[in-house]
Design a protein around this motif. Sequence first.
Motif, PDB file in Angstrom:
ATOM      1  N   UNK A   1       8.539 -29.821  29.512  1.00  0.00           N
ATOM      2  CA  UNK A   1       7.266 -29.207  29.272  1.00  0.00           C
ATOM      3  C   UNK A   1       7.710 -28.009  28.413  1.00  0.00           C
TER       4      UNK A   1
ATOM      5  N   UNK B   1       2.317 -26.387  21.236  1.00  0.00           N
ATOM      6  CA  UNK B   1       1.199 -25.351  21.455  1.00  0.00           C
ATOM      7  C   UNK B   1       0.765 -24.553  20.853  1.00  0.00           C
TER       8      UNK B   1
ATOM      9  N   UNK C   1      -2.551 -25.828  33.033  1.00  0.00           N
ATOM     10  CA  UNK C   1      -0.658 -25.295  32.682  1.00  0.00           C
ATOM     11  C   UNK C   1      -0.135 -26.022  34.217  1.00  0.00           C
TER      12      UNK C   1
ATOM     13  N   UNK D   1       0.121 -29.299  33.691  1.00  0.00           N
ATOM     14  CA  UNK D   1       0.569 -29.846  31.815  1.00  0.00           C
ATOM     15  C   UNK D   1       2.245 -29.942  31.822  1.00  0.00           C
ATOM     16  N   UNK D   2       3.129 -28.539  33.128  1.00  0.00           N
ATOM     17  CA  UNK D   2       4.339 -28.874  33.114  1.00  0.00           C
ATOM     18  C   UNK D   2       5.105 -30.047  34.000  1.00  0.00           C
TER      19      UNK D   2
ATOM     20  N   UNK E   1       2.804 -35.039  30.144  1.00  0.00           N
ATOM     21  CA  UNK E   1       2.137 -35.024  29.081  1.00  0.00           C
ATOM     22  C   UNK E   1       1.320 -34.995  28.634  1.00  0.00           C
TER      23      UNK E   1
ATOM     24  N   UNK F   1      -0.275 -32.202  28.770  1.00  0.00           N
ATOM     25  CA  UNK F   1       0.014 -31.223  28.095  1.00  0.00           C
ATOM     26  C   UNK F   1      -0.677 -31.621  26.618  1.00  0.00           C
TER      27      UNK F   1
ATOM     28  N   UNK G   1      -4.401 -30.064  25.355  1.00  0.00           N
ATOM     29  CA  UNK G   1      -4.412 -29.165  25.338  1.00  0.00           C
ATOM     30  C   UNK G   1      -4.396 -28.579  24.323  1.00  0.00           C
ATOM     31  N   UNK G   2      -2.953 -29.319  23.708  1.00  0.00           N
ATOM     32  CA  UNK G   2      -3.446 -28.684  22.267  1.00  0.00           C
ATOM     33  C   UNK G   2      -3.390 -29.284  21.715  1.00  0.00           C
TER      34      UNK G   2
END
Lengths: 230, 230
Positions: A127, A134, B120, B123-124, B127, B130, B133-134
């Motif tokens: 992560x 990001x 977030x 996202x930890x 994946x 995550x 978000x990116x």
Amino acid sequence: MLAYAQHVSEERYTARFAPAAKADGQPERGFESSLELMGIKLPVARNEEIYGQDEPADYVYKVLKGSVRTHKLLDDGRRQVGAFYLPGDIFGLEAGLNHRFSAEAISDTVVLAIKRSTLTALAQTDAVVARELWLMTARELDHVQDQMILLGRSSAKERVASFLIEMADRSKDRTEFDLPMSRQDIADYLGLTIETVSRTFSSMERKAQIELLTSRKVRLRNRAALRCPH
Amino acid sequence: MLAYAQHVSEERYTARFAPAAKADGQPERGFESSLELMGIKLPVARNEEIYGQDEPADYVYKVLKGSVRTHKLLDDGRRQVGAFYLPGDIFGLEAGLNHRFSAEAISDTVVLAIKRSTLTALAQTDAVVARELWLMTARELDHVQDQMILLGRSSAKERVASFLIEMADRSKDRTEFDLPMSRQDIADYLGLTIETVSRTFSSMERKAQIELLTSRKVRLRNRAALRCPH
DNA sequence: CGTCATTTTGAAGACTGTCAACGCGCGTGG
DNA sequence: CCACGCGCGTTGACAGTCTTCAAAATGACG
């Protein structure tokens, strides 16, 4: 480009990504530093293309030596330069599949090419890496948003001043520095013509706000006056 | 804003994020749809601020009804509008700690506010989140880069045309649509003055490229001619 | 020392901004 | 019901900045 990358693949480093690994007593390396352990060194001649617009974004790059510009070409020949990258800077990272800009070496340059799949694979399980990718895109976004204000709401004087201050702050000296790019590159970055850029430089020098040691070597003499609109 | 969010927290949904969960036989929901399960509905009056520039970015928002603009103010009063958001659009997502723009409702609006920490945290361990978000930040970047070209290298006619085509393509009809924002908002988005925007609209209407049903209701009559620079 | 790319300078013109006035739609209140 | 005020949009005249076109100066390099 890719063919050449494979040609020099004997230069490939074999170390794995290991942000917190510091068994050797070295100071802890950040994410960007550890990128260097995954890449291939690649020399690029002046004005040579590193990647083209809409090409698959299989690599991410870090400037080791020299300088790079990214740009988009419009059908009628107008050009917008997206950004300039100096040693230490990372460029070419895309979340999507393709590059949105082309990238070219401004001067003779050496870049480090890192396979994007290496990074995205790491991001699958780590992560911290995912967040770092990001953040890189977000920093790019910040810069472009500032540029947008510059292009939308500023005079030629303000644009050139902002550019010079940006370049100064990215240099070692922060007062005297070299411009690797041509006036045309600067013009296409700032949304101006080459003539307006040149005239603005001259005007700033007459007002003792800057000094042009050579046409590519600038010294800031009065940062405060540079900031003022006229 | 946050005080109010807490005030209406009885509207909070309790469902957890579950992109692949479709036990109820519903079609699979994408990431953005599942956001709706994590948010608080928040009505915002016309011209009311949703968040301010440099404020902590604790929430991400989705437009449910109405429309939103983001903008930055320069010291001397010049304003750059960053983007317009219509129903379904997500805004206010930052990788860093603070918002870089302010956000205001253009018309009476309802947004969904989602705690960023929720995302977030997900996202930890996930994946997919995550990456999502990116990708959102990357899409924002794409749009701003296009805007940069527009502001740097285009005439007033081209800017207004590009804006109208963008708005048309975001509307249901793709030909006839409402403009929720004022001429001043459009001007500040395109880096023009309100007078130039108005004159350009009028000129396009004289040339039968568009039709102004009212000052806020447009119909495209000739997309091809709109694209041409004059 | 000559050639070529790059940069600078000059003059004229186009486009957009500025300042000002007018028109339109709408809600409020007489 | 109409008048008025107010916000918003449109139009006009003029000025200023930046672009365009052209040519001269500078500098790097063989």
